[in-house]
Design an enzyme around this catalytic site. Sequence first.
Site, PDB file in Angstrom:
ATOM      1  N   LYS A 127      61.343  94.317  35.583  1.00 26.36           N
ATOM      2  CA  LYS A 127      61.287  95.066  36.837  1.00 26.36           C
ATOM      3  C   LYS A 127      60.360  96.240  36.560  1.00 26.36           C
ATOM      4  O   LYS A 127      60.719  97.170  35.850  1.00 26.36           O
ATOM      5  CB  LYS A 127      62.671  95.562  37.250  1.00 26.36           C
ATOM      6  CG  LYS A 127      62.677  96.411  38.516  1.00 26.36           C
ATOM      7  CD  LYS A 127      64.085  96.917  38.809  1.00 26.36           C
ATOM      8  CE  LYS A 127      64.165  97.673  40.125  1.00 26.36           C
ATOM      9  NZ  LYS A 127      63.424  98.946  40.144  1.00 26.36           N
ATOM     10  N   TYR A 183      63.623  96.828  32.404  1.00 26.41           N
ATOM     11  CA  TYR A 183      63.388  97.741  33.522  1.00 26.41           C
ATOM     12  C   TYR A 183      62.470  98.862  33.037  1.00 26.41           C
ATOM     13  O   TYR A 183      62.855  99.686  32.222  1.00 26.41           O
ATOM     14  CB  TYR A 183      64.721  98.304  34.020  1.00 26.41           C
ATOM     15  CG  TYR A 183      64.670  99.124  35.292  1.00 26.41           C
ATOM     16  CD1 TYR A 183      63.478  99.394  35.963  1.00 26.41           C
ATOM     17  CD2 TYR A 183      65.842  99.628  35.838  1.00 26.41           C
ATOM     18  CE1 TYR A 183      63.452 100.148  37.120  1.00 26.41           C
ATOM     19  CE2 TYR A 183      65.834 100.387  37.004  1.00 26.41           C
ATOM     20  CZ  TYR A 183      64.641 100.646  37.645  1.00 26.41           C
ATOM     21  OH  TYR A 183      64.630 101.400  38.792  1.00 26.41           O
TER      22      TYR A 183
END
Length: 303
Positions: A165, A137
């Site tokens: 992400k 992330y």
Amino acid sequence: MNLEKFKGIFPAFYACYDDDGEVSEARTKDLCNYLHNKGVQGLYVGGSSGECIYQNLEERKATLKYVAEALQGKITLIAHVGAPSTRDSITLAKYAAELGYDALSAIPPIYFKLPESSIYNYWSEIMDSTDLPFIIYNIPQTTGYQLSLSLFQRLLKNKKVIGVKNSSMPVLDIERFKAAASEDFIVFNGPDEQYVAGRLIGADSGIGGTYGVMPELFLLADRFVSSGNFEQARRIQRDINDIIIALCSLNGSMYSCLKEVLKLRGVNIGSVRPPLEAVSEDDFERVQEIAAQIDKAISNYQG
């Protein structure tokens, strides 16, 4: 590993509280059922939208449990387990694995400015704690760390890393991460304001904080991009951005605005936890206008 189940629209799941501000099982499951019925492909549970940094471990575990009880085996579930300490992150990772989550994800460690060796060790130790695949992330605007291409390439050597992400604003980052990875790798677009641009430059999927309040629009945007209808894709992104700008224009946290809009759409998940601020009474008329704006945009494409 078949990564098709990680493609599509993944709302970042909201923290669901009762009227006393405690994590609510009933309201968590209500939101699960609402989003599942809308047709989303999966959920990203326990991240920024879940107010994770303002919850203790037991509260975060409770949300993971309630979501799994409602939807495990029905849609793809990604557990965000990032926490200030590696120990707490591993605790959450092991619990998510026990519950049957499909993958783990985590922001880099926050507060202290750490060398990349520490960030690498943090993510690696989370990955080593379970057999689940892992999604990096990258959200530098809140963590203060921009994922470097060199660390990204180093992490790719771990077979558990199946995706990233990417919530940095430059779409160039999406293209660079996609180019550095194999084709068998998922890049999730993070910034909702650039969903269409992110998909066109290489993102395979999307995870977003405003998806939950207007899933219909993002599902349609996904369909337009996937079918090559780029004119409609640009048009719906413009409508989405108008709504996001309106949401961010109110007093209080954007998440409190989202929750008030959800109430008008029939889903009460409470408010936000301080220090996040609730919507002021002066803004409730604007909340109604935004809810109507969302409904109008949906009808324009579905009508």
